[in-house]
Scaffold this motif. Sequence first.
Motif, PDB file in Angstrom:
ATOM      1  N   SER A 103     -32.462  17.851 -17.991  1.00  0.00           N
ATOM      2  CA  SER A 103     -33.413  18.780 -17.389  1.00  0.00           C
ATOM      3  C   SER A 103     -34.673  18.063 -16.914  1.00  0.00           C
ATOM      4  CB  SER A 103     -33.786  19.867 -18.394  1.00  0.00           C
ATOM      5  OG  SER A 103     -34.511  19.313 -19.479  1.00  0.00           O
ATOM      6  N   MET A 104     -34.987  16.921 -17.563  1.00  0.00           N
ATOM      7  CA  MET A 104     -36.144  16.130 -17.135  1.00  0.00           C
ATOM      8  C   MET A 104     -35.851  15.331 -15.864  1.00  0.00           C
ATOM      9  SD  MET A 104     -38.777  16.545 -19.176  1.00  0.00           S
ATOM     10  CE  MET A 104     -38.333  18.293 -19.284  1.00  0.00           C
ATOM     11  N   ALA A 105     -34.565  15.229 -15.513  1.00  0.00           N
ATOM     12  CA  ALA A 105     -34.200  14.377 -14.376  1.00  0.00           C
ATOM     13  C   ALA A 105     -34.853  14.849 -13.089  1.00  0.00           C
ATOM     14  CB  ALA A 105     -32.680  14.355 -14.214  1.00  0.00           C
ATOM     15  N   ASN A 106     -34.895  16.183 -12.879  1.00  0.00           N
ATOM     16  CA  ASN A 106     -35.495  16.658 -11.628  1.00  0.00           C
ATOM     17  C   ASN A 106     -36.989  16.376 -11.586  1.00  0.00           C
ATOM     18  OD1 ASN A 106     -36.066  18.496 -13.633  1.00  0.00           O
ATOM     19  ND2 ASN A 106     -35.810  20.307 -12.337  1.00  0.00           N
ATOM     20  N   LEU A 107     -37.680  16.559 -12.745  1.00  0.00           N
ATOM     21  CA  LEU A 107     -39.116  16.243 -12.781  1.00  0.00           C
ATOM     22  C   LEU A 107     -39.353  14.753 -12.567  1.00  0.00           C
ATOM     23  CD1 LEU A 107     -40.412  18.413 -15.773  1.00  0.00           C
ATOM     24  CD2 LEU A 107     -40.984  18.681 -13.360  1.00  0.00           C
ATOM     25  N   LEU A 108     -38.526  13.939 -13.212  1.00  0.00           N
ATOM     26  CA  LEU A 108     -38.683  12.490 -13.088  1.00  0.00           C
ATOM     27  C   LEU A 108     -38.421  12.043 -11.654  1.00  0.00           C
ATOM     28  CD1 LEU A 108     -39.333  10.006 -14.772  1.00  0.00           C
ATOM     29  CD2 LEU A 108     -36.892   9.734 -15.196  1.00  0.00           C
ATOM     30  N   GLN A 109     -37.389  12.601 -11.029  1.00  0.00           N
ATOM     31  CA  GLN A 109     -37.079  12.231  -9.648  1.00  0.00           C
ATOM     32  C   GLN A 109     -38.188  12.679  -8.703  1.00  0.00           C
ATOM     33  OE1 GLN A 109     -33.279  14.136  -9.311  1.00  0.00           O
ATOM     34  NE2 GLN A 109     -32.153  12.256  -9.697  1.00  0.00           N
ATOM     35  N   SER A 110     -38.724  13.872  -8.952  1.00  0.00           N
ATOM     36  CA  SER A 110     -39.824  14.348  -8.111  1.00  0.00           C
ATOM     37  C   SER A 110     -41.044  13.442  -8.252  1.00  0.00           C
ATOM     38  CB  SER A 110     -40.174  15.787  -8.509  1.00  0.00           C
ATOM     39  OG  SER A 110     -41.282  16.251  -7.775  1.00  0.00           O
ATOM     40  N   GLY A 111     -41.341  13.042  -9.508  1.00  0.00           N
ATOM     41  CA  GLY A 111     -42.491  12.164  -9.728  1.00  0.00           C
ATOM     42  C   GLY A 111     -42.311  10.806  -9.093  1.00  0.00           C
ATOM     43  N   VAL A 112     -41.107  10.240  -9.181  1.00  0.00           N
ATOM     44  CA  VAL A 112     -40.853   8.924  -8.593  1.00  0.00           C
ATOM     45  C   VAL A 112     -40.882   9.016  -7.067  1.00  0.00           C
ATOM     46  CG1 VAL A 112     -39.137   7.089  -8.350  1.00  0.00           C
ATOM     47  CG2 VAL A 112     -39.588   8.085 -10.595  1.00  0.00           C
ATOM     48  N   ALA A 113     -40.395  10.140  -6.531  1.00  0.00           N
ATOM     49  CA  ALA A 113     -40.468  10.320  -5.076  1.00  0.00           C
ATOM     50  C   ALA A 113     -41.930  10.327  -4.609  1.00  0.00           C
ATOM     51  CB  ALA A 113     -39.777  11.621  -4.675  1.00  0.00           C
ATOM     52  N   SER A 114     -42.804  10.990  -5.364  1.00  0.00           N
ATOM     53  CA  SER A 114     -44.231  10.970  -5.031  1.00  0.00           C
ATOM     54  C   SER A 114     -44.810   9.573  -5.214  1.00  0.00           C
ATOM     55  CB  SER A 114     -44.995  11.965  -5.914  1.00  0.00           C
ATOM     56  OG  SER A 114     -44.674  13.290  -5.575  1.00  0.00           O
ATOM     57  N   ALA A 115     -44.346   8.874  -6.267  1.00  0.00           N
ATOM     58  CA  ALA A 115     -44.837   7.513  -6.508  1.00  0.00           C
ATOM     59  C   ALA A 115     -44.488   6.599  -5.338  1.00  0.00           C
ATOM     60  CB  ALA A 115     -44.252   6.963  -7.803  1.00  0.00           C
ATOM     61  N   GLU A 116     -43.303   6.779  -4.753  1.00  0.00           N
ATOM     62  CA  GLU A 116     -42.925   5.967  -3.593  1.00  0.00           C
ATOM     63  C   GLU A 116     -43.914   6.146  -2.455  1.00  0.00           C
ATOM     64  OE1 GLU A 116     -38.968   6.564  -2.281  1.00  0.00           O
ATOM     65  OE2 GLU A 116     -38.039   5.902  -4.145  1.00  0.00           O
ATOM     66  N   ARG A 117     -44.333   7.382  -2.232  1.00  0.00           N
ATOM     67  CA  ARG A 117     -45.262   7.645  -1.132  1.00  0.00           C
ATOM     68  C   ARG A 117     -46.643   7.051  -1.430  1.00  0.00           C
ATOM     69  NH1 ARG A 117     -44.883  11.776   2.206  1.00  0.00           N
ATOM     70  NH2 ARG A 117     -46.780  12.810   1.483  1.00  0.00           N
ATOM     71  N   VAL A 118     -47.079   7.118  -2.691  1.00  0.00           N
ATOM     72  CA  VAL A 118     -48.374   6.534  -3.056  1.00  0.00           C
ATOM     73  C   VAL A 118     -48.293   5.010  -2.981  1.00  0.00           C
ATOM     74  CG1 VAL A 118     -50.081   6.281  -4.892  1.00  0.00           C
ATOM     75  CG2 VAL A 118     -49.003   8.499  -4.490  1.00  0.00           C
ATOM     76  N   PHE A 119     -47.176   4.428  -3.454  1.00  0.00           N
ATOM     77  CA  PHE A 119     -47.021   2.973  -3.395  1.00  0.00           C
ATOM     78  C   PHE A 119     -46.957   2.492  -1.949  1.00  0.00           C
ATOM     79  CE2 PHE A 119     -44.811   3.146  -7.770  1.00  0.00           C
ATOM     80  CZ  PHE A 119     -46.051   3.111  -8.396  1.00  0.00           C
ATOM     81  N   ASP A 120     -46.392   3.311  -1.080  1.00  0.00           N
ATOM     82  CA  ASP A 120     -46.357   2.954   0.337  1.00  0.00           C
ATOM     83  C   ASP A 120     -47.775   2.833   0.892  1.00  0.00           C
ATOM     84  OD1 ASP A 120     -44.789   2.640   2.888  1.00  0.00           O
ATOM     85  OD2 ASP A 120     -45.951   4.412   3.431  1.00  0.00           O
ATOM     86  N   LEU A 121     -48.663   3.717   0.428  1.00  0.00           N
ATOM     87  CA  LEU A 121     -50.076   3.619   0.815  1.00  0.00           C
ATOM     88  C   LEU A 121     -50.712   2.368   0.223  1.00  0.00           C
ATOM     89  CD1 LEU A 121     -52.795   4.710   1.901  1.00  0.00           C
ATOM     90  CD2 LEU A 121     -52.935   6.122  -0.158  1.00  0.00           C
ATOM     91  N   LEU A 122     -50.441   2.100  -1.057  1.00  0.00           N
ATOM     92  CA  LEU A 122     -51.024   0.929  -1.713  1.00  0.00           C
ATOM     93  C   LEU A 122     -50.510  -0.380  -1.120  1.00  0.00           C
ATOM     94  CD1 LEU A 122     -50.944   2.080  -5.454  1.00  0.00           C
ATOM     95  CD2 LEU A 122     -52.934   1.925  -3.964  1.00  0.00           C
ATOM     96  N   ASP A 123     -49.305  -0.355  -0.528  1.00  0.00           N
ATOM     97  CA  ASP A 123     -48.718  -1.568   0.038  1.00  0.00           C
ATOM     98  C   ASP A 123     -49.096  -1.787   1.495  1.00  0.00           C
ATOM     99  OD1 ASP A 123     -47.464  -2.112  -2.344  1.00  0.00           O
ATOM    100  OD2 ASP A 123     -45.582  -1.155  -1.791  1.00  0.00           O
ATOM    101  N   ALA A 124     -49.838  -0.846   2.093  1.00  0.00           N
ATOM    102  CA  ALA A 124     -50.201  -0.980   3.505  1.00  0.00           C
ATOM    103  C   ALA A 124     -51.065  -2.228   3.713  1.00  0.00           C
ATOM    104  CB  ALA A 124     -50.957   0.271   3.973  1.00  0.00           C
ATOM    105  N   ASP A 125     -50.916  -2.828   4.886  1.00  0.00           N
ATOM    106  CA  ASP A 125     -51.685  -4.043   5.211  1.00  0.00           C
ATOM    107  C   ASP A 125     -53.172  -3.731   5.216  1.00  0.00           C
ATOM    108  OD1 ASP A 125     -49.359  -5.496   5.487  1.00  0.00           O
ATOM    109  OD2 ASP A 125     -49.173  -5.062   7.633  1.00  0.00           O
ATOM    110  N   GLU A 126     -53.925  -4.567   4.536  1.00  0.00           N
ATOM    111  CA  GLU A 126     -55.363  -4.357   4.440  1.00  0.00           C
ATOM    112  C   GLU A 126     -56.093  -5.087   5.567  1.00  0.00           C
ATOM    113  OE1 GLU A 126     -56.699  -5.515   0.607  1.00  0.00           O
ATOM    114  OE2 GLU A 126     -55.375  -4.140  -0.474  1.00  0.00           O
ATOM    115  N   GLN A 127     -57.357  -4.735   5.734  1.00  0.00           N
ATOM    116  CA  GLN A 127     -58.176  -5.432   6.707  1.00  0.00           C
ATOM    117  C   GLN A 127     -58.418  -6.873   6.238  1.00  0.00           C
ATOM    118  OE1 GLN A 127     -61.787  -3.152   6.842  1.00  0.00           O
ATOM    119  NE2 GLN A 127     -62.497  -3.833   4.850  1.00  0.00           N
ATOM    120  N   VAL A 128     -58.718  -7.730   7.172  1.00  0.00           N
ATOM    121  CA  VAL A 128     -58.967  -9.132   6.846  1.00  0.00           C
ATOM    122  C   VAL A 128     -60.105  -9.209   5.832  1.00  0.00           C
ATOM    123  CG1 VAL A 128     -59.632 -11.367   7.779  1.00  0.00           C
ATOM    124  CG2 VAL A 128     -58.198  -9.819   9.131  1.00  0.00           C
TER     125      VAL A 128
END
Length: 644
Positions: free
Chosen positions: A344-369
């Motif tokens: 039953s926790m699998a759906n919550l865990l998958q939802s949280g990891v899916a959100s984490a992917e989107r946040v990590f995508d922001l954190l991995d974006a190329d920064e300014q020089v």
Amino acid sequence: MPAEKSMTFVPSAKRLLRRLSPYRGKLVLIILLALASVALSVIGPKILGHATDVIFRGVLGRRLPEGVSLDQAADAARASGQNNFADLLLKSKPIPGVGIDFHQLARILLIVLGIYVVASVLSWLQGWVLNGVVQSAIRKLRADVEDKLNRLPLPYFDQQPRGELLSRVTNDIDNISQSLSQTLSQVLTSLLTVIGVVTLMFVISPLLAVVALVAVPLSFLITAQIGKRSQKKFIAQWQHTGRLNAHIEEAFTGHELVKVFGRQREVEAEFEARNDQLFKAAFGAQFISGIIMPAMFFVGNLSYAVIAVLGGLRVASGTMTLGDVQAFIQYSRQFTQPLTQLASMANLLQSGVASAERVFDLLDADEQVPDPSPAVEVRQPHGRVEFEHVSFRYHPDTPLIDDLSLVAEPGHTVAIVGPTGAGKTTLVNLVMRFYELDGGRITLDGVDITTMKRETLRGEIGMVLQDTWLFGGTIRDNIAYGNPSASEAEIHAAAEATFVDRFVRSLPDGYDTVIDEEGSNVSAGERQLITIARAFLADPSLLILDEATSSVDTRTEALLQRAMAALRSDRTSFVIAHRLSTIRDAHLILVMERGRIVEQGTHSELLEAGGAYRRLHDAQFTQAAVDLDSSDGGIALAGAPAQR
């Protein structure tokens, strides 16, 4: 930030858990508390089995005649053909003629009660510590995202819908917080419970334990197969959430334009379409992951039925006591329950990891020089700006500015004019280092701006944009934003110099008037005046005015021209203008077309040259007379025959 990308469940989950690593000490404490709590909870059914044995032993003892030995009672049963009953007597060991020992029963029940109370307290303490760890990690994640946003270059925000970005910063991080809070404790407790229960099941009956364990691979197979399908749906759910937020933010920010052009139906239709996409993705994610729970219940009930039948047969044959069977049945429930909870926790865990992917995508974006270290500073800024063979383009295959050179002397006003898209605003954005050059360099008082810290560079520059922006707060706070250390007298002086004071004093609360986030309780022209006062208070050495008087009336514009003339008197100024009447007194006028300076000089020199500037001037100040011929609908222009 790490360059790794999180595009699958396992890498994203590992990366999310690594954010808890700074709290190792508390995590160890959480594990110890969970071990103790689970151990006490698991031992409870075994002790309760002894209570059942006491009751069952008393019931059997009452049925046996007093004064006979247990062996005699068993032999008598065998003699009458009741072999199973004889084995049951020898296994249960009742005392003939003696009923239930209530004192022993009460002692066992009090022990069990104490065990469960202590286990509950330890479980509560574990949850309290874990919640602190999770919230601390989420606070750090929010801080990292905020820091990341400040390090991202302006082009990143140009390419991201505002609502989508806000959804990642708010909705996705909140979803991660909820997922970690609800799943980590449950997952840890469930895994430890499975280990403890399996151990005691093997202690009680290896045969029944093997039967119970058959459900494990079947349960994991079901969970894995369903999880693969639901993970994609959860990712799609949060992507559609971000897109829907972007649409809502855009529609409500521009709601006046929507109503003016009568586009409510189109906006509602677009909302319905995106809302339906979100509904389908969310429904699919929740439905598919929701199948896990019923499937696990089905497997658990099958295991329970098999164990109950085999246990009853073993009690009847005398190979197990009734208390052991009761304890084993409880363990079988305790065994399937954590598996079901994990599912039953699998759906919550998958939802949280899916959100984490989107946040990590922001954190991995190329920064300014990054800023240079050590950085160079201009000790006595005068405001001399020089472009040396500057080249820049937003897209590699679309040229914009090529080999541009110019010099703005200290104290001079440099006006930049030209058609839309000529590169006027881009030019000043390059001075601010909002974008990095593709070639050449820009110097401030002889110092390459790329060798300076951005904070230092921009601290020397004041900027007033065509699109005004006010923060939620008082008028005083918005003016003081240009110089937070300014005194009340300096704020009032800046307001008086830029004609803010005259309309502020007509407001009931004066400078304490609170402006909402959209600045809707003041007019567009008043917002423009406040932004000019903000730049005035900053007292920069370099001033950039990007169509700064576009939202004010003609009379106020004339007054502002005097104020800005005083503001520009001892500093270098770049003025982007469409109305040429506002730049006649500029020391140098640059005419830009397609990223190149096609003409430069003073107002009178450029008019005499009769080139691009003269054409812009004539287009503004020489208007054709228009005559409407109402008799036949024709339009006649002065000097031209009517077109019929």
